[in-house]
Design a protein around this motif. Structure first.
Motif, PDB file in Angstrom:
ATOM      1  N   VAL A   1       2.635  -4.831  -4.027  1.00 54.49           N
ATOM      2  CA  VAL A   1       3.158  -6.093  -3.520  1.00 54.49           C
ATOM      3  C   VAL A   1       4.486  -5.802  -2.831  1.00 54.49           C
ATOM      4  O   VAL A   1       5.422  -5.297  -3.451  1.00 54.49           O
ATOM      5  N   SER A   2       4.542  -6.109  -1.566  1.00 51.55           N
ATOM      6  CA  SER A   2       5.726  -5.841  -0.762  1.00 51.55           C
ATOM      7  C   SER A   2       6.566  -7.114  -0.647  1.00 51.55           C
ATOM      8  O   SER A   2       6.044  -8.185  -0.339  1.00 51.55           O
ATOM      9  N   ILE A   3       7.868  -6.975  -0.931  1.00 48.36           N
ATOM     10  CA  ILE A   3       8.795  -8.102  -0.740  1.00 48.36           C
ATOM     11  C   ILE A   3       9.241  -8.062   0.717  1.00 48.36           C
ATOM     12  O   ILE A   3      10.008  -7.189   1.129  1.00 48.36           O
ATOM     13  N   VAL A   4       8.721  -8.966   1.524  1.00 44.31           N
ATOM     14  CA  VAL A   4       8.964  -8.952   2.966  1.00 44.31           C
ATOM     15  C   VAL A   4      10.028  -9.977   3.337  1.00 44.31           C
ATOM     16  O   VAL A   4      10.141 -11.037   2.709  1.00 44.31           O
ATOM     17  N   TYR A   5      10.804  -9.644   4.358  1.00 50.58           N
ATOM     18  CA  TYR A   5      11.913 -10.526   4.738  1.00 50.58           C
ATOM     19  C   TYR A   5      12.122 -10.484   6.248  1.00 50.58           C
ATOM     20  O   TYR A   5      11.686  -9.562   6.936  1.00 50.58           O
ATOM     21  N   ASN A   6      12.801 -11.500   6.751  1.00 50.03           N
ATOM     22  CA  ASN A   6      13.104 -11.623   8.169  1.00 50.03           C
ATOM     23  C   ASN A   6      14.561 -12.088   8.294  1.00 50.03           C
ATOM     24  O   ASN A   6      14.845 -13.283   8.266  1.00 50.03           O
ATOM     25  N   VAL A   7      15.473 -11.119   8.347  1.00 52.79           N
ATOM     26  CA  VAL A   7      16.904 -11.410   8.393  1.00 52.79           C
ATOM     27  C   VAL A   7      17.522 -10.659   9.565  1.00 52.79           C
ATOM     28  O   VAL A   7      17.464  -9.425   9.617  1.00 52.79           O
ATOM     29  N   ASP A   8      18.098 -11.376  10.494  1.00 49.27           N
ATOM     30  CA  ASP A   8      18.714 -10.751  11.667  1.00 49.27           C
ATOM     31  C   ASP A   8      19.773  -9.727  11.260  1.00 49.27           C
ATOM     32  O   ASP A   8      20.640 -10.010  10.425  1.00 49.27           O
ATOM     33  N   GLY A   9      19.671  -8.536  11.860  1.00 44.41           N
ATOM     34  CA  GLY A   9      20.674  -7.510  11.636  1.00 44.41           C
ATOM     35  C   GLY A   9      20.500  -6.702  10.371  1.00 44.41           C
ATOM     36  O   GLY A   9      21.276  -5.781  10.107  1.00 44.41           O
ATOM     37  N   VAL A  10      19.490  -7.008   9.579  1.00 43.81           N
ATOM     38  CA  VAL A  10      19.257  -6.278   8.323  1.00 43.81           C
ATOM     39  C   VAL A  10      17.947  -5.508   8.437  1.00 43.81           C
ATOM     40  O   VAL A  10      16.864  -6.088   8.359  1.00 43.81           O
ATOM     41  N   SER A  11      18.068  -4.203   8.624  1.00 36.60           N
ATOM     42  CA  SER A  11      16.870  -3.367   8.777  1.00 36.60           C
ATOM     43  C   SER A  11      16.449  -2.704   7.474  1.00 36.60           C
ATOM     44  O   SER A  11      15.330  -2.217   7.351  1.00 36.60           O
ATOM     45  N   HIS A  12      17.365  -2.658   6.509  1.00 32.78           N
ATOM     46  CA  HIS A  12      17.039  -2.079   5.210  1.00 32.78           C
ATOM     47  C   HIS A  12      17.686  -2.917   4.125  1.00 32.78           C
ATOM     48  O   HIS A  12      18.882  -3.214   4.187  1.00 32.78           O
ATOM     49  N   LEU A  13      16.887  -3.309   3.139  1.00 30.04           N
ATOM     50  CA  LEU A  13      17.363  -4.193   2.079  1.00 30.04           C
ATOM     51  C   LEU A  13      16.913  -3.648   0.733  1.00 30.04           C
ATOM     52  O   LEU A  13      15.776  -3.195   0.593  1.00 30.04           O
ATOM     53  N   THR A  14      17.799  -3.672  -0.236  1.00 25.26           N
ATOM     54  CA  THR A  14      17.453  -3.289  -1.604  1.00 25.26           C
ATOM     55  C   THR A  14      17.587  -4.499  -2.512  1.00 25.26           C
ATOM     56  O   THR A  14      18.570  -5.244  -2.437  1.00 25.26           O
ATOM     57  N   LEU A  15      16.597  -4.692  -3.376  1.00 28.37           N
ATOM     58  CA  LEU A  15      16.621  -5.775  -4.350  1.00 28.37           C
ATOM     59  C   LEU A  15      16.272  -5.203  -5.726  1.00 28.37           C
ATOM     60  O   LEU A  15      15.799  -4.074  -5.828  1.00 28.37           O
ATOM     61  N   ASP A  16      16.498  -5.990  -6.770  1.00 32.92           N
ATOM     62  CA  ASP A  16      16.044  -5.595  -8.098  1.00 32.92           C
ATOM     63  C   ASP A  16      15.372  -6.791  -8.758  1.00 32.92           C
ATOM     64  O   ASP A  16      15.262  -7.873  -8.163  1.00 32.92           O
ATOM     65  N   GLY A  17      14.900  -6.610 -10.001  1.00 35.45           N
ATOM     66  CA  GLY A  17      14.156  -7.666 -10.669  1.00 35.45           C
ATOM     67  C   GLY A  17      14.925  -8.950 -10.851  1.00 35.45           C
ATOM     68  O   GLY A  17      14.455 -10.026 -10.428  1.00 35.45           O
TER      69      GLY A  17
ATOM     70  N   GLN B   1       2.391  -4.251   6.970  1.00 29.70           N
ATOM     71  CA  GLN B   1       2.249  -3.263   8.035  1.00 29.70           C
ATOM     72  C   GLN B   1       1.621  -3.865   9.283  1.00 29.70           C
ATOM     73  O   GLN B   1       2.099  -3.650  10.399  1.00 29.70           O
ATOM     74  N   ILE B   2       0.565  -4.623   9.105  1.00 31.80           N
ATOM     75  CA  ILE B   2      -0.132  -5.219  10.245  1.00 31.80           C
ATOM     76  C   ILE B   2       0.785  -6.155  11.026  1.00 31.80           C
ATOM     77  O   ILE B   2       0.738  -6.212  12.258  1.00 31.80           O
ATOM     78  N   ASN B   3       1.659  -6.868  10.320  1.00 30.76           N
ATOM     79  CA  ASN B   3       2.546  -7.837  10.967  1.00 30.76           C
ATOM     80  C   ASN B   3       3.925  -7.272  11.287  1.00 30.76           C
ATOM     81  O   ASN B   3       4.809  -8.000  11.719  1.00 30.76           O
ATOM     82  N   ASN B   4       4.111  -5.963  11.076  1.00 27.37           N
ATOM     83  CA  ASN B   4       5.389  -5.293  11.369  1.00 27.37           C
ATOM     84  C   ASN B   4       6.562  -5.980  10.677  1.00 27.37           C
ATOM     85  O   ASN B   4       7.625  -6.212  11.268  1.00 27.37           O
ATOM     86  N   LEU B   5       6.388  -6.304   9.407  1.00 24.55           N
ATOM     87  CA  LEU B   5       7.422  -6.971   8.630  1.00 24.55           C
ATOM     88  C   LEU B   5       8.274  -5.953   7.877  1.00 24.55           C
ATOM     89  O   LEU B   5       7.776  -4.921   7.430  1.00 24.55           O
ATOM     90  N   SER B   6       9.545  -6.250   7.722  1.00 27.44           N
ATOM     91  CA  SER B   6      10.434  -5.401   6.934  1.00 27.44           C
ATOM     92  C   SER B   6      10.174  -5.640   5.454  1.00 27.44           C
ATOM     93  O   SER B   6       9.970  -6.776   5.022  1.00 27.44           O
ATOM     94  N   SER B   7      10.192  -4.553   4.673  1.00 27.47           N
ATOM     95  CA  SER B   7       9.935  -4.642   3.235  1.00 27.47           C
ATOM     96  C   SER B   7      11.124  -4.089   2.465  1.00 27.47           C
ATOM     97  O   SER B   7      11.687  -3.049   2.825  1.00 27.47           O
ATOM     98  N   ALA B   8      11.494  -4.750   1.398  1.00 27.85           N
ATOM     99  CA  ALA B   8      12.637  -4.335   0.595  1.00 27.85           C
ATOM    100  C   ALA B   8      12.296  -3.158  -0.306  1.00 27.85           C
ATOM    101  O   ALA B   8      11.171  -3.040  -0.802  1.00 27.85           O
ATOM    102  N   SER B   9      13.275  -2.289  -0.517  1.00 30.09           N
ATOM    103  CA  SER B   9      13.177  -1.268  -1.550  1.00 30.09           C
ATOM    104  C   SER B   9      13.584  -1.905  -2.874  1.00 30.09           C
ATOM    105  O   SER B   9      14.281  -2.921  -2.904  1.00 30.09           O
ATOM    106  N   ILE B  10      13.148  -1.295  -3.977  1.00 26.65           N
ATOM    107  CA  ILE B  10      13.391  -1.882  -5.290  1.00 26.65           C
ATOM    108  C   ILE B  10      14.232  -0.940  -6.150  1.00 26.65           C
ATOM    109  O   ILE B  10      13.885   0.233  -6.338  1.00 26.65           O
ATOM    110  N   SER B  11      15.330  -1.470  -6.663  1.00 25.07           N
ATOM    111  CA  SER B  11      16.145  -0.737  -7.620  1.00 25.07           C
ATOM    112  C   SER B  11      15.535  -0.931  -9.000  1.00 25.07           C
ATOM    113  O   SER B  11      15.474  -2.056  -9.507  1.00 25.07           O
TER     114      SER B  11
END
Length: 380
Positions: free
Chosen positions: A145-161, A263-273
């Protein structure tokens, strides 16, 4: 019992006739006239065909359920339809809950679900699995399960639980919230309102995400894991495709989809801490580490798995999912049983699993796939 079986046969036959064209059109191939692409496709098709043993008594198959496995089913039905012209498969991605319900109503030959059957589901299946049979879980499609986001200027995002749970529960409402900023040093986060999207339908993807929250949110998510969304606020969309579409169209948004839809929609996905030495990227290889540590908790031919959503192992992506194909252990419709076993034998084969790897899925570990092959062989 005879009336139940005949009702199941009639439902399958009517639906198959009405939808008979779907696989034929899909199996015709691409309109791409590039010779290199065509040769590559032909080579791949030949490889897939070699792994397919068509049923001796072919019949049309209806199936329904999980949207997370929809892209995998598309790959499989095209290859299978090209090799076995006497079988048409139509899969309706209505969500895991609706798919199981249709199976227990005798409307489909098998269902796809992103969470193992509940005892009530198994009890209900005894009405359509004749001769004392019941529904079982067959792991078939693994992913994350990919946490996808659409935030201007943010190409890499880290989140945690805890942070992710608070976002989806409406406790964190701005992208520059201190909790998000603390996980992303050096990243300029905008003072933008967060718009969350969740599934409107009963969804195994929701169940797996909320199972992760239950293990890792430190109480920020108070509801039990559920296929029905229980978060506060946010907007809803139908299916993984619907959520992906909304994220793509909405600035400042966040949602969750199976990796192939990201992947199909070229969405950015968060990394998980996770508590490991570094944040874990949402890749098939990292999900495979978690899946490889799963254990079978079902009994007999039921192969329900226990997944470790709270893993802290290095490079192990925690929000994984397994889609099960649901079939009767015995008492399947005799008119479609041969085709059902033939199709499932292909999907669990090494060739079938590798065919969906390029779509963002994770081939099942051999320790699991070997058990699934044996269980399919025992279907009656």
């Amino acid at each position: 019992m005879k009336l139940q079986r005949n009702g199941r046969t009639k439902a399958l036959a009517i639906g198959a006739v009405a939808l008979v064209s779907s696989l034929s059109l899909a199996a015709c191939g691409s309109d791409n006239n590039n010779s290199t692409s065509s040769n590559s496709t032909a080579s791949g098709s030949a490889s897939q065909a070699a792994a397919i043993a068509c049923a001796s008594k072919q019949a049309n198959l209806l199936a329904a359920g999980s949207t997370a496995q929809g892209n995998a089913i598309d790959v499989w039905k095209n290859a299978y339809g090209a090799a076995c012209s006497g079988t048409t498969l139509n899969y309706n991605g209505v969500g895991s809950g609706a798919g199981v319900a249709q199976f227990n109503q005798g409307k489909v030959a098998f269902a796809g679900t992103d969470f193992a059957l509940k005892p009530a589901d198994v009890d209900a299946s005894k009405a359509v699995c004749t001769g004392g049979g019941q529904a079982i879980d067959l792991p078939m499609v693994a992913g994350l399960v990919s946490i996808v986001y659409n935030v201007d200027g943010v190409s890499h995002l880290t989140l945690d639980g805890p942070t992710t749970a608070k976002i989806f529960n409406g406790a964190i409402t701005k992208w520059n919230d201190p909790a998000i900023a603390a996980l992303n040093p050096g990243v300029t986060l905008p003072d933008t309102a967060i718009t969350t999207f969740h599934r409107s339908d009963d969804s195994g993807t929701s169940y797996n995400l909320t199972s992760y929250f239950a293990k890792t949110s430190n109480g920020a998510w108070t509801a039990a894991p559920s296929k029905t969304w229980a978060g506060q606020g946010g907007q809803s969309a139908a299916g993984s495709a619907g959520v992906a579409s909304q994220i793509k169209a909405t600035k400042g948004s966040i949602g969750y989809v199976e990796l192939s839809y990201a992947q199909i929609n070229n969405l950015s996905s968060a990394s998980i801490s996770t508590g490991a030495s570094k944040a874990v990227d949402p890749t098939a290889a990292n999900a495979a580490i978690t899946l490889g540590n799963s254990t079978v908790v079902g009994t007999g031919n039921d192969l329900a798995l226990q997944l470790d959503y709270g893993t802290k192992a290095e490079n192990a992506y925690p929000i994984v999912l397994v889609t099960y194909e649901v079939a009767c252990d015995k008492g399947n419709n005799p008119a479609t049983l041969d085709s059902l076993k033939s199709f499932l034998n292909y999907t669990i084969s090494d060739a079938g699993q590798q065919a969906i790897a390029t779509k963002g899925y994770v081939p099942l570990p051999s320790a699991i796939s070997t058990k699934v092959k044996a269980a399919i062989g025992n279907l009656a």
